[in-house]
Design a protein around this motif. Sequence first.
Motif, PDB file in Angstrom:
ATOM      1  N   THR A  27       0.848  -1.211   0.000  1.00 40.94           N
ATOM      2  CA  THR A  27       0.000   0.000   0.000  1.00 40.94           C
ATOM      3  C   THR A  27       0.875   1.251   0.000  1.00 40.94           C
ATOM      4  O   THR A  27       0.966   1.950  -1.001  1.00 40.94           O
ATOM      5  N   ARG A  50       2.655  12.937  15.298  1.00 43.48           N
ATOM      6  CA  ARG A  50       1.317  12.353  15.251  1.00 43.48           C
ATOM      7  C   ARG A  50       0.657  12.477  16.613  1.00 43.48           C
ATOM      8  O   ARG A  50       1.274  12.186  17.633  1.00 43.48           O
ATOM      9  N   ASP A  54      -4.332   8.827  17.847  1.00 39.83           N
ATOM     10  CA  ASP A  54      -4.400   8.162  16.550  1.00 39.83           C
ATOM     11  C   ASP A  54      -3.680   6.806  16.597  1.00 39.83           C
ATOM     12  O   ASP A  54      -2.461   6.749  16.534  1.00 39.83           O
ATOM     13  N   HIS A  59       1.341  -4.963  12.299  1.00 36.83           N
ATOM     14  CA  HIS A  59       1.589  -5.764  11.097  1.00 36.83           C
ATOM     15  C   HIS A  59       2.180  -7.110  11.463  1.00 36.83           C
ATOM     16  O   HIS A  59       3.154  -7.179  12.220  1.00 36.83           O
ATOM     17  N   THR A 109      -9.581  -2.079  21.163  1.00 42.10           N
ATOM     18  CA  THR A 109      -9.429  -2.837  19.915  1.00 42.10           C
ATOM     19  C   THR A 109      -8.049  -2.555  19.320  1.00 42.10           C
ATOM     20  O   THR A 109      -7.402  -1.575  19.686  1.00 42.10           O
ATOM     21  N   ARG A 113      -2.898  -6.225  10.401  1.00 40.33           N
ATOM     22  CA  ARG A 113      -2.804  -6.438   8.950  1.00 40.33           C
ATOM     23  C   ARG A 113      -1.576  -7.277   8.628  1.00 40.33           C
ATOM     24  O   ARG A 113      -0.524  -7.115   9.233  1.00 40.33           O
ATOM     25  N   SER A 135       1.685   5.037   8.267  1.00 40.94           N
ATOM     26  CA  SER A 135       2.349   5.423   7.021  1.00 40.94           C
ATOM     27  C   SER A 135       3.531   6.342   7.368  1.00 40.94           C
ATOM     28  O   SER A 135       3.466   7.112   8.327  1.00 40.94           O
ATOM     29  N   SER A 172      -4.572   0.566   3.243  1.00 39.40           N
ATOM     30  CA  SER A 172      -5.494  -0.571   3.369  1.00 39.40           C
ATOM     31  C   SER A 172      -6.923  -0.143   3.722  1.00 39.40           C
ATOM     32  O   SER A 172      -7.145   0.882   4.372  1.00 39.40           O
ATOM     33  N   ILE A 174      -9.880  -0.425   6.092  1.00 39.22           N
ATOM     34  CA  ILE A 174      -9.953  -0.793   7.521  1.00 39.22           C
ATOM     35  C   ILE A 174     -11.380  -1.217   7.839  1.00 39.22           C
ATOM     36  O   ILE A 174     -12.334  -0.468   7.568  1.00 39.22           O
ATOM     37  N   ARG A 190     -12.218   2.885   6.876  1.00 37.12           N
ATOM     38  CA  ARG A 190     -11.476   3.609   5.822  1.00 37.12           C
ATOM     39  C   ARG A 190     -11.591   2.790   4.538  1.00 37.12           C
ATOM     40  O   ARG A 190     -11.227   1.613   4.535  1.00 37.12           O
ATOM     41  N   MET A 220     -13.098   7.487  14.198  1.00 42.12           N
ATOM     42  CA  MET A 220     -12.491   6.277  14.739  1.00 42.12           C
ATOM     43  C   MET A 220     -11.109   6.092  14.144  1.00 42.12           C
ATOM     44  O   MET A 220     -10.248   5.465  14.689  1.00 42.12           O
ATOM     45  N   PRO A 222      -8.166   8.298  11.813  1.00 44.86           N
ATOM     46  CA  PRO A 222      -7.853   9.590  11.217  1.00 44.86           C
ATOM     47  C   PRO A 222      -7.942   9.584   9.718  1.00 44.86           C
ATOM     48  O   PRO A 222      -8.073  10.634   9.114  1.00 44.86           O
ATOM     49  N   GLY A 223      -7.908   8.395   9.109  1.00 41.00           N
ATOM     50  CA  GLY A 223      -8.292   8.342   7.705  1.00 41.00           C
ATOM     51  C   GLY A 223      -9.648   9.019   7.547  1.00 41.00           C
ATOM     52  O   GLY A 223     -10.020   9.435   6.468  1.00 41.00           O
TER      53      GLY A 223
HETATM   54  O1  TXA Z   1      -2.019   0.375   4.305  1.00 39.37           O
HETATM   55  C1  TXA Z   1      -1.924   0.751   5.467  1.00 39.37           C
HETATM   56  O2  TXA Z   1      -2.817   0.542   6.302  1.00 39.37           O
HETATM   57  C2  TXA Z   1      -0.627   1.486   5.863  1.00 39.37           C
HETATM   58  C3  TXA Z   1       0.533   0.517   5.776  1.00 39.37           C
HETATM   59  C4  TXA Z   1       1.812   1.093   6.307  1.00 39.37           C
HETATM   60  O3  TXA Z   1       0.201  -0.667   6.416  1.00 39.37           O
HETATM   61  N1  TXA Z   1      -0.752   2.022   7.179  1.00 39.37           N
HETATM   62  C5  TXA Z   1      -1.492   3.114   7.479  1.00 39.37           C
HETATM   63  O4  TXA Z   1      -1.332   3.525   8.786  1.00 39.37           O
HETATM   64  O5  TXA Z   1      -2.195   3.683   6.679  1.00 39.37           O
HETATM   65  P1  TXA Z   1      -1.858   4.938   9.318  1.00 39.37           P
HETATM   66  O6  TXA Z   1      -1.432   4.981  10.732  1.00 39.37           O
HETATM   67  O7  TXA Z   1      -1.385   6.005   8.430  1.00 39.37           O
HETATM   68  O8  TXA Z   1      -3.397   4.780   9.274  1.00 39.37           O
HETATM   69  C6  TXA Z   1      -3.948   3.774  10.086  1.00 39.37           C
HETATM   70  C7  TXA Z   1      -5.351   4.072  10.435  1.00 39.37           C
HETATM   71  C8  TXA Z   1      -5.477   5.286  11.266  1.00 39.37           C
HETATM   72  O9  TXA Z   1      -6.472   6.103  10.668  1.00 39.37           O
HETATM   73  C9  TXA Z   1      -5.905   4.754  12.617  1.00 39.37           C
HETATM   74  O10 TXA Z   1      -6.755   5.601  13.309  1.00 39.37           O
HETATM   75  C10 TXA Z   1      -6.616   3.472  12.235  1.00 39.37           C
HETATM   76  O11 TXA Z   1      -5.821   2.971  11.201  1.00 39.37           O
HETATM   77  N2  TXA Z   1      -6.652   2.522  13.328  1.00 39.37           N
HETATM   78  C11 TXA Z   1      -5.635   1.826  13.861  1.00 39.37           C
HETATM   79  N3  TXA Z   1      -6.055   1.084  14.896  1.00 39.37           N
HETATM   80  C12 TXA Z   1      -7.383   1.311  15.028  1.00 39.37           C
HETATM   81  C13 TXA Z   1      -8.399   0.853  15.923  1.00 39.37           C
HETATM   82  N4  TXA Z   1      -8.134   0.025  16.918  1.00 39.37           N
HETATM   83  N5  TXA Z   1      -9.657   1.313  15.745  1.00 39.37           N
HETATM   84  C14 TXA Z   1      -9.936   2.171  14.734  1.00 39.37           C
HETATM   85  N6  TXA Z   1      -9.022   2.656  13.873  1.00 39.37           N
HETATM   86  C15 TXA Z   1      -7.767   2.227  14.010  1.00 39.37           C
END
Ligand code: TXA
Length: 326
Positions: A27, A50, A54, A59, A109, A113, A135, A172, A174, A190, A220, A222-223
Amino acid sequence: MKINSLDIGDAVQLLRSGEIVSLPTETVYGLAGAINQPEAIAKIFKIKERPFFDPLIVHVSSVAQAKMQVSQWPKSADILASAFWPGPLTLVLPKAKHISDLITSGLNTVGIRWPKHSLTEAVIHELAIPVAAPSANKFGKTSPTEAKHVVQEFSGQVPVLDGGSCSVGLESTIIQIDDSSTKPILKILRPGVISAKSIENEFKSKKVNFSWQQAGEEIMAPGQIKHHYMPSVPLVLIEQDIESSKVKEYLTYEVQKKLHKKILYPASLDLSEDPSIAARQLYSQLRKTAEQKNVDLIYFIKKPIHNNDLWLAFFDRLQKAASLRI
Ligand code: TXA
Ligand code: MG
């Protein structure tokens, strides 16, 4: 040209000693720390600037390892993991005790991935510990899809395992799984290239009932924050039909008024008309266009061909990256 000579063994050693490393995925590039190294996790938040509300995605490199990071692994998780892992899908499930509050921002939670990239799968496998990774960009900015983007973003401060250009290019999908009632309730937090439709098809083919819940107003992930992925010059998303000969005039007049900024050199964002290729190109083209000499505005014109579900995740990102939609 490869960015530096970091190899799988170096990345494992750095992670083992509590350092952070940028790892390639299909991704976007991630900024990884081993989940048992609290200092590495803290460093990820610091260097990305950050906010602590968030949470990070954990992984893994196998389903067995994923199961160890959660306190429940419902049948629906099995269905999704066997259909889409390794791949661009994150499952949000009740967390196991050892997953720290720093990783989940205090939520009960965790997002899990299994990314599809041979180098990163090998790193996690050899480390034998999952890595938490957002990211590899500063908070709110454009995600990196090449190793050199990460080097630029952090001025060479972060070691990068160069795995080439990301093949998917958008983060990805979500999906939150609530298995507390008679049938699982799924919620897309997301959108990504794995669509609601393809998820639905998997459940149908297994003859398993489930229901969708719309993601609410509450943030939930930040995406879901309104502005995200933003390039270094303003991006304008034009959603109305404007004659192409009128675009420049429109930008320098209407948009200039709205942005309170003099626009001298608008540049259009050039992308494929094929949604998977456009997804792959989006972030690197945003960076490239913003870096062109003198460019002070990027614009993209939405066309009738974009009115199709295959473009959903693409426009989710583009809309958030835009300073203005007209
Ligand atoms: O494709 C991807 O998902 C990439 C690659 C590096 O794996 N990662 C990514 O991470 O996009 P990040 O941190 O930029 O975005 C992850 C999103 C965030 O919006 C975060 O809030 C959400 O995942 N997230 C993580 N754990 C969560 C949870 N327990 N409940 C709800 N949202 C969660
Ligand atoms: Mg991100």
